[in-house]
Motif scaffolding. Structure first.
Motif, mmCIF file in Angstrom:
data_model
loop_
_atom_site.group_PDB
_atom_site.id
_atom_site.type_symbol
_atom_site.label_atom_id
_atom_site.label_comp_id
_atom_site.label_asym_id
_atom_site.label_seq_id
_atom_site.Cartn_x
_atom_site.Cartn_y
_atom_site.Cartn_z
ATOM 1 N N GLY A 248 0.806 -1.219 0.000
ATOM 2 C CA GLY A 248 0.000 0.000 0.000
ATOM 3 C C GLY A 248 0.834 1.262 0.000
ATOM 4 O O GLY A 248 0.647 2.142 -0.847
ATOM 5 N N VAL A 249 1.793 1.360 0.925
ATOM 6 C CA VAL A 249 2.599 2.587 1.021
ATOM 7 C C VAL A 249 3.529 2.714 -0.184
ATOM 8 O O VAL A 249 3.781 3.814 -0.677
ATOM 9 N N GLU A 250 4.010 1.581 -0.700
ATOM 10 C CA GLU A 250 4.897 1.632 -1.869
ATOM 11 C C GLU A 250 4.166 2.177 -3.098
ATOM 12 O O GLU A 250 4.660 3.074 -3.784
ATOM 13 N N VAL A 251 2.977 1.644 -3.364
ATOM 14 C CA VAL A 251 2.216 2.045 -4.556
ATOM 15 C C VAL A 251 1.610 3.438 -4.385
ATOM 16 O O VAL A 251 1.665 4.269 -5.299
ATOM 17 N N PHE A 388 13.676 3.124 0.819
ATOM 18 C CA PHE A 388 13.414 2.497 2.112
ATOM 19 C C PHE A 388 12.320 1.421 2.043
ATOM 20 O O PHE A 388 12.173 0.627 2.968
ATOM 21 N N CYS A 389 11.566 1.400 0.939
ATOM 22 C CA CYS A 389 10.615 0.305 0.701
ATOM 23 C C CYS A 389 11.313 -0.896 0.057
ATOM 24 O O CYS A 389 10.784 -2.012 0.090
ATOM 25 N N ILE A 419 -1.545 -8.432 -1.602
ATOM 26 C CA ILE A 419 -1.038 -7.446 -2.570
ATOM 27 C C ILE A 419 -2.123 -6.430 -2.918
ATOM 28 O O ILE A 419 -1.829 -5.316 -3.353
ATOM 29 N N MET A 420 -3.380 -6.809 -2.678
ATOM 30 C CA MET A 420 -4.489 -5.886 -2.969
ATOM 31 C C MET A 420 -4.352 -4.576 -2.196
ATOM 32 O O MET A 420 -4.987 -3.575 -2.545
ATOM 33 N N GLY A 421 -3.521 -4.541 -1.162
ATOM 34 C CA GLY A 421 -3.271 -3.300 -0.422
ATOM 35 C C GLY A 421 -2.786 -2.175 -1.313
ATOM 36 O O GLY A 421 -3.011 -0.996 -1.019
ATOM 37 N N GLY A 422 -2.106 -2.531 -2.422
ATOM 38 C CA GLY A 422 -1.623 -1.510 -3.355
ATOM 39 C C GLY A 422 -2.745 -0.643 -3.895
ATOM 40 O O GLY A 422 -2.598 0.579 -4.021
#
Length: 478
Positions: A248-251, A388-389, A419-422
Motif C-alpha cells: 500500500g505505502v509503496e504504490v 526504504f521500501c 497485494i491488494m493493499g496496493g
C-alpha cells in the motif's frame, strides 16, 4: 541443494528469477496501457483505472482459488503438484491471458482487454505463491531474504525497461512524438509476451529446480505438523497485515506523487515522468544493495559491493533516462541520499527483522520531511521512500513464512492475497487528500510504516519462542 546447502544454488536460482522479471515488466507496462485505453475507448479517468483494479484484484482472486482447489483435493495444491509444475502452470495461465488481447483488439472490446489482464494476473498469483518461498529455499536460511531481495532487483529491472519497450512497440520511436495509435497495435507486443511465458514455462519444467525444496520441508518434524493451518502462526497473520500495508505505502507514494508535483509545485505532466522513474529505480537501487550477501560470505568483498551495487543501479536509471532524452541534471544530487541507504543496510547486518525496523523508521522520516518541506527537497524526500521500501517485501516475507514447514506454500498464498493493499491504500490516500490536501495526505504512509516497525519488533520475539533466531543463524554462518 543436497550437496552444499551452505551456498546459494545459482544454477537453480537464475532460471527462477526470470518470472520475477515478468511480474515487474507487466505491472509497470500497465501504466502505459491506462492512457492508451483511455483514448482508444473514450474512457473517463475512473474507468481507465479499471486496468489497475483488474490486475491487482486478480492476485486476491487467484489466492482464493488456490485455497479452494487445495480444500477440494484435500492437500495443498503446490505440495501435491510440485513447485516446478506450479511455476509452469502459472506461466501457461498468464500466456492464455495474453491471447485474449488478440480478439479484444480485433473487436475493440475494453472488457475483454481487462479480462486478458486479469487472467495474466491470475497466473502471476500462482507464480508468486511458488517463487517467493522457493527463492528463500535455494540456499542457506541466513541469506534467504537477500536472495528474495536480489529477485526483487530483477523485478525492478523489468519495471524500468517494461514501459519503454511497450511504449516503443505501441507508439514507435519516442522522438517521433507519435501519440496516434490503433488499439490493434497492442496485439503484437502482448502475443510476443505470451510466447515468452510459454518458452520460460518449458525451460523451467526441464530445469533442475526442485519440486519439493528441502529447506521448506525440513521443519515439518519440528512441531509444525501439529498445526492444521498456516493461519495458526502469529508471524504469518501479522505478516499478512504487514504485506498489505507495505504494498500500500509503496504504490500510494508513487501514484500520488504526480498530483503533488502538478498541483503544489507547478510541474507539467510531461516533466513528471523522470521522477516517477526515479522512484521505481530507487527500489532497484535498494534491492541490488540488499542482495550483496547472497553473492559472497567474504566480509571485505561485501563492504566493497555495498557501495558498487547501488551506484550501478543508479547508473542504469541515468542511462535509461539519457536514452529517453531527459535532462539528468536534477538527479545527480540523489547520489548523496543513496549513502543513507548504504549506511542503513550495513547497520541491519543481514537480519530481516532489524532491517525492517530500520528501513520503516527511515520511511517515516522521509515522509515527514516531504510533508514539512517544499520544492525539490520535498520531491526527493518522497522519492527516497522507494529506497526504504526496497527490501521490505523480502524481509516481511522471510519473517512471515519462517517456521511454517509444510504450511509454507499455503502461507505464501495468504501473503500474495494481500497485494491488494496496493489499490486500497492508494485509494485511501487519495480520499484523505480531498480533506487535508495532497501533501498532508502522506500521513497515511506514515501510519503504514509505523505498523511495519511494530511488526519488526514483535515478530522477533514470536520467532525466538519457536527456536528461530536470525542473529544466531547469521553469526553461526560467518
Amino acid at each position: 541443494m543436497t550437496s552444499d546447502s551452505s551456498k546459494t544454488n545459482w544454477g537453480q536460482f537464475i532460471p527462477l528469477v526470470t518470472v520475477f522479471f515478468f511480474w515487474g515488466f507487466v505491472a509497470a507496462s500497465n501504466d502505459i496501457l491506462i492512457p492508451v485505453f483511455k483514448k482508444a475507448f473514450d474512457l473517463t479517468q475512473g474507468q481507465s483505472q479499471f486496468v489497475s483494479i483488474a490486475f491487482y484484484i486478480s492476485y486476491t482472486v487467484g489466492s482464493l482459488l488456490y485455497m479452494g482447489v487445495s480444500l477440494l483435493i484435500g492437500k495443498d495444491l503446490v505440495n501435491k503438484i510440485g513447485y516446478k509444475n506450479g511455476l509452469a502452470l502459472g506461466l501457461v495461465i498468464s500466456a492464455l491471458g495474453t491471447l485474449l488481447f488478440y480478439p479484444a483488439a480485433n473487436t475493440g472490446s475494453y472488457p475483454l482487454m481487462l479480462a486478458g489482464l486479469f487472467t495474466v494476473g491470475l497466473g502471476f498469483s500462482l507464480q508468486q505463491t511458488v517463487a517467493n518461498p522457493l527463492a528463500i529455499a535455494l540456499g542457506p536460511i541466513k541469506t534467504g531474504s537477500q536472495r528474495l531481495t536480489l529477485a526483487g532487483g530483477i523485478n525492478n529491472f523489468g519495471t524500468t525497461i517494461g514501459p519503454l519497450i511497450v511504449s516503443f512497440a505501441i507508439f514507435g520511436a519516442a522522438a517521433s512524438g507519435n501519440t496516434d495509435m490503433s488499439i490493434e497495435s497492442v496485439k503484437i507486443p502482448y502475443l510476443i509476451l505470451g510466447l515468452a511465458f510459454l518458452l520460460v514455462a518449458v525451460l523451467l519444467k526441464f530445469s533442475s529446480l526442485p519440486e519439493h525444496p528441502e529447506t521448506i520441508e525440513e521443519t515439518v518434524e519440528e512441531g509444525s505438523s501439529s498445526k492444521n493451518s498456516a493461519l495458526q502462526y502469529p508471524q504469518l497473520v501479522m505478516g499478512m497485515i504487514a504485506i498489505f500495508l507495505y504494498v500500500g505505502v509503496e504504490v500510494s507514494t508513487a501514484s500520488n506523487l504526480p498530483a503533488y508535483m502538478e498541483t503544489k509545485l507547478g510541474f507539467a505532466i510531461g516533466d513528471i515522468a523522470p521522477y516517477i522513474s526515479l522512484y521505481w529505480a530507487s527500489l532497484m537501487i535498494g534491492r541490488w544493495t540488499g542482495a550483496v550477501e547472497a553473492f559472497t560470505d567474504n566480509m571485505s568483498t561485501q563492504k566493497i559491493l555495498r557501495f558498487i551495487a547501488p551506484y550501478l543501479a543508479f547508473g542504469v536509471f541515468l542511462l535509461v533516462n539519457a536514452i529517453a532524452k531527459h535532462d539528468l541534471t536534477p538527479f545527480y544530487v540523489y547520489g548523496l541520499i543513496i549513502l543513507v541507504l548504504i549506511a542503513a543496510d550495513m547497520a541491519s547486518k543481514g537480519n530481516p527483522a532489524r532491517m525492517l525496523l530500520i528501513f520503516s523508521s527511515l520511511g517515516i522520516v522521509a515522509l515527514f520531511t516531504g510533508m514539512a518541506t517544499s520544492g525539490m527537497i520535498s520531491v526527493y524526500a518522497f522519492t527516497s521512500v522507494g529506497l526504504f521500501c526496497s527490501t521490505l517485501w523480502p524481509c516481511i516475507f522471510t519473517l512471515a513464512v519462517s517456521g511454517l514447514g509444510k504450511h509454507t506454500s499455503q502461507g505464501s498464498s495468504f501473503l500474495i492475497m494481500m497485494i491488494m493493499g496496493g489499490g486500497i491504500v492508494s485509494w485511501l490516500q487519495g480520499f484523505v487528500s480531498d480533506s487535508v490536501g495532497i501533501q498532508s495526505s502522506y500521513i497515511v504512509g506514515v501510519i503504514c510504516f509505523a505498523y511495519l516497525a511494530f511488526y519488526a519488533w514483535k515478530v522477533s520475539g514470536i520467532l525466538r519462542t519457536q527456536g528461530i533466531d536470525f542473529d544466531q543463524k547469521i553469526s553461526g554462518g560467518h
